[in-house]
Design a protein around this motif. Structure first.
Motif, mmCIF file in Angstrom:
data_model
loop_
_atom_site.group_PDB
_atom_site.id
_atom_site.type_symbol
_atom_site.label_atom_id
_atom_site.label_comp_id
_atom_site.label_asym_id
_atom_site.label_seq_id
_atom_site.Cartn_x
_atom_site.Cartn_y
_atom_site.Cartn_z
ATOM 1 N N THR A 20 0.831 -1.285 0.038
ATOM 2 C CA THR A 20 -0.025 -0.067 -0.011
ATOM 3 C C THR A 20 0.989 1.435 -0.159
ATOM 4 O OG1 THR A 20 -1.922 -1.073 1.190
ATOM 5 C CG2 THR A 20 -1.885 1.181 1.296
ATOM 6 N N ILE A 21 1.827 1.235 0.981
ATOM 7 C CA ILE A 21 2.824 2.247 0.672
ATOM 8 C C ILE A 21 3.510 2.644 -0.450
ATOM 9 C CG2 ILE A 21 5.032 3.076 1.758
ATOM 10 C CD1 ILE A 21 4.261 1.998 4.334
ATOM 11 N N MET A 22 3.797 1.411 -1.076
ATOM 12 C CA MET A 22 4.527 1.416 -2.531
ATOM 13 C C MET A 22 3.582 2.213 -3.437
ATOM 14 S SD MET A 22 5.488 -1.754 -4.958
ATOM 15 C CE MET A 22 5.524 -1.702 -6.819
ATOM 16 N N GLN A 23 2.116 1.938 -3.225
ATOM 17 C CA GLN A 23 1.256 2.498 -4.175
ATOM 18 C C GLN A 23 0.932 3.978 -4.090
ATOM 19 O OE1 GLN A 23 0.527 1.034 -7.045
ATOM 20 N NE2 GLN A 23 1.301 -0.953 -6.144
ATOM 21 N N LEU A 24 1.187 4.367 -2.550
ATOM 22 C CA LEU A 24 0.911 5.703 -2.079
ATOM 23 C C LEU A 24 2.277 6.548 -2.651
ATOM 24 C CD1 LEU A 24 -0.478 7.920 -0.403
ATOM 25 C CD2 LEU A 24 0.898 7.015 1.556
ATOM 26 N N GLN A 25 3.453 5.924 -2.821
ATOM 27 C CA GLN A 25 4.513 6.808 -3.225
ATOM 28 C C GLN A 25 4.238 7.025 -4.612
ATOM 29 O OE1 GLN A 25 7.456 3.970 -2.213
ATOM 30 N NE2 GLN A 25 8.126 4.775 -0.183
ATOM 31 N N GLN A 26 3.733 6.045 -5.408
ATOM 32 C CA GLN A 26 3.638 6.348 -6.968
ATOM 33 C C GLN A 26 2.445 7.103 -7.106
ATOM 34 O OE1 GLN A 26 2.960 2.498 -8.908
ATOM 35 N NE2 GLN A 26 4.811 1.639 -8.281
ATOM 36 N N LEU A 27 1.415 7.260 -6.171
ATOM 37 C CA LEU A 27 0.553 8.116 -6.171
ATOM 38 C C LEU A 27 0.842 9.785 -6.049
ATOM 39 C CD1 LEU A 27 -2.417 9.126 -6.638
ATOM 40 C CD2 LEU A 27 -2.649 8.779 -4.170
ATOM 41 N N MET A 28 1.965 9.896 -5.040
ATOM 42 C CA MET A 28 2.477 11.109 -4.993
ATOM 43 C C MET A 28 3.409 11.637 -5.896
ATOM 44 S SD MET A 28 1.763 12.186 -1.462
ATOM 45 C CE MET A 28 0.383 11.737 -2.223
ATOM 46 N N PHE A 29 3.974 10.548 -6.784
ATOM 47 C CA PHE A 29 4.712 11.103 -7.810
ATOM 48 C C PHE A 29 3.685 11.576 -9.023
ATOM 49 C CE2 PHE A 29 6.761 10.186 -11.980
ATOM 50 C CZ PHE A 29 8.063 10.658 -11.940
ATOM 51 N N SER A 30 2.613 11.075 -9.160
ATOM 52 C CA SER A 30 1.617 11.247 -10.348
ATOM 53 C C SER A 30 0.651 12.575 -9.812
ATOM 54 C CB SER A 30 0.517 10.232 -10.235
ATOM 55 O OG SER A 30 1.329 8.832 -10.579
ATOM 56 N N MET A 31 0.734 12.769 -8.429
ATOM 57 C CA MET A 31 -0.016 14.183 -8.150
ATOM 58 C C MET A 31 0.232 15.467 -8.832
ATOM 59 S SD MET A 31 -2.930 13.143 -6.530
ATOM 60 C CE MET A 31 -3.248 14.567 -5.406
ATOM 61 N N GLY A 32 1.742 15.252 -9.060
ATOM 62 C CA GLY A 32 2.326 16.637 -9.539
ATOM 63 C C GLY A 32 1.659 16.903 -10.872
ATOM 64 N N VAL A 33 1.764 15.803 -11.826
ATOM 65 C CA VAL A 33 1.033 16.007 -12.919
ATOM 66 C C VAL A 33 -0.440 16.341 -12.916
ATOM 67 C CG1 VAL A 33 0.605 14.815 -15.017
ATOM 68 C CG2 VAL A 33 2.691 14.420 -14.012
ATOM 69 N N LEU A 34 -1.285 15.668 -11.936
ATOM 70 C CA LEU A 34 -2.522 15.750 -11.784
ATOM 71 C C LEU A 34 -2.845 17.455 -11.515
ATOM 72 C CD1 LEU A 34 -5.687 14.960 -11.549
ATOM 73 C CD2 LEU A 34 -5.059 14.326 -9.306
ATOM 74 N N GLY A 35 -1.985 17.656 -10.707
ATOM 75 C CA GLY A 35 -2.138 19.440 -10.356
ATOM 76 C C GLY A 35 -1.911 20.168 -11.393
ATOM 77 N N VAL A 36 -0.993 19.819 -12.508
ATOM 78 C CA VAL A 36 -0.620 20.416 -13.729
ATOM 79 C C VAL A 36 -1.945 20.640 -14.363
ATOM 80 C CG1 VAL A 36 0.591 20.657 -15.744
ATOM 81 C CG2 VAL A 36 1.738 20.349 -13.542
ATOM 82 N N ILE A 37 -2.685 19.184 -14.733
ATOM 83 C CA ILE A 37 -3.771 19.353 -15.376
ATOM 84 C C ILE A 37 -4.952 19.888 -14.950
ATOM 85 C CG2 ILE A 37 -5.695 17.523 -16.170
ATOM 86 C CD1 ILE A 37 -3.175 15.641 -15.934
ATOM 87 N N ILE A 38 -4.935 19.990 -13.465
ATOM 88 C CA ILE A 38 -6.165 20.849 -12.941
ATOM 89 C C ILE A 38 -5.854 22.240 -13.300
ATOM 90 C CG2 ILE A 38 -7.073 21.519 -10.628
ATOM 91 C CD1 ILE A 38 -6.852 18.603 -10.100
ATOM 92 N N LEU A 39 -4.817 22.845 -13.067
ATOM 93 C CA LEU A 39 -4.480 24.213 -13.246
ATOM 94 C C LEU A 39 -4.535 24.466 -14.736
ATOM 95 C CD1 LEU A 39 -1.281 24.558 -10.956
ATOM 96 C CD2 LEU A 39 -3.571 25.458 -10.638
#
Length: 300
Positions: A146-165
């Motif tokens: 689960t922590i592994m998937q959370l780490q991967q999500l953290m990496f992806s959240m930056g891209v999601l933030g750019v999409i939202i902006l």
């Protein structure tokens, strides 16, 4: 030596195995510890859990030329396909402001749960060599997944933030709500991973079935559509059941945190309380359920 053994055998010949073990201070090998002792052991190995998850995250894409970029490319490709099918062809984007950000947020959020569940299902079966070679709380493995998937999500959240902006959403103070949302979702996902890790250890075919279960769950979790836009077409009891869906709850909370076009009025009733209850229930039940079979993992 043989005479000493004979004397012991003569003295203790009438004792049952349990009485004999108690008399000489022996204990059953691989015996399940108490829940409190198990939790202490697990906490003592928190650094191992984090290191194991980080190593698995780093190694997961080493054979691919783009490496960890696939952590972002995969959900983006999924979002493009789902936008074509559900947004353009089926028209589920009607009535949803900023559907691109809405869809991407739902996909990234649900993929966290999906990946944690699927990796948790295989956590025991894929690590039998480690389990049989070393002594440690077996719950370390699904928690690390689960922590592994959370780490991967953290990496992806930056891209999601750019999409939202880029799609026109402003940065607001509501973005801080991402932290409690992720905390509750992580506890919920960990509980599911622990639950399915026990089931998957006993029934390895479960790993083949779970992708179909997860896909069906995704279709019911508001990743592509909004309960509000469908409220005129579905009965009230069905709406209530949809609002109780934990995956939909976390999707809606993440959208509310990141998107100014998603208002509190569009959320389900008592949404934060529902998220907390789901996290506590899934986390607690999954943990205890996994612990109860601790002495069975890794045995033929």
């Amino acid at each position: 030596m043989s005479e000493g053994v004979a004397v012991v055998e003569g003295v203790d010949a009438g004792l049952a195995p349990a009485e004999l073990a108690a008399k000489y201070g022996l204990d059953l090998s691989g015996r399940r510890p108490t829940l409190r002792a198990y939790t202490r052991e697990l906490w003592a190995r928190r650094h191992f859990i984090w290191a194991f998850a980080t190593a698995r995250t780093t190694a997961s894409y080493t054979s691919a030329k783009l490496g960890q970029i696939w952590q972002v490319v995969t959900p983006l490709l999924n979002a493009a396909v789902y936008y074509l099918v559900f947004g353009l062809l089926l028209g589920t984007n009607r009535g949803i402001p900023n559907y691109v950000a809405y869809l991407c947020t739902g996909i990234f959020t649900f993929q966290f749960t999906q990946s944690a569940v699927l990796s948790g299902t295989r956590a025991i079966a894929d690590n039998l060599g480690l389990i049989r070679a070393l002594h440690f709380p077996r719950a370390c493995l699904p928690i690390a997944m689960t922590i592994m998937q959370l780490q991967q999500l953290m990496f992806s959240m930056g891209v999601l933030g750019v999409i939202i902006l880029v799609t026109g959403e402003p940065v607001t103070v509501k973005w801080l709500l991402v932290l409690p949302t992720l905390l509750l979702q992580t506890v919920f996902n960990t509980g599911l991973a622990l639950l399915l890790a026990r089931w998957g250890a006993r029934t390895t075919d479960l790993a083949q079935l779970m992708p179909f279960v997860i896909r069906t769950w995704m279709y019911l979790s508001g990743v592509f559509w909004s309960v509000q836009t469908l409220s005129a077409h579905i009965p009230k009891p069905v709406q209530t059941l949809l609002y109780l869906n934990p995956a939909l709850i976390f999707n809606e909370l993440m959208r509310y945190a990141l998107m100014d076009t998603v208002h509190a009025s569009s959320l389900g009733p008592h949404v934060w309380l529902s998220a907390l209850l789901w996290a506590v229930f899934a986390g607690g039940f999954g943990y205890v359920h996994f612990w109860r079979a601790e002495d069975q993992y890794g045995r033929g």
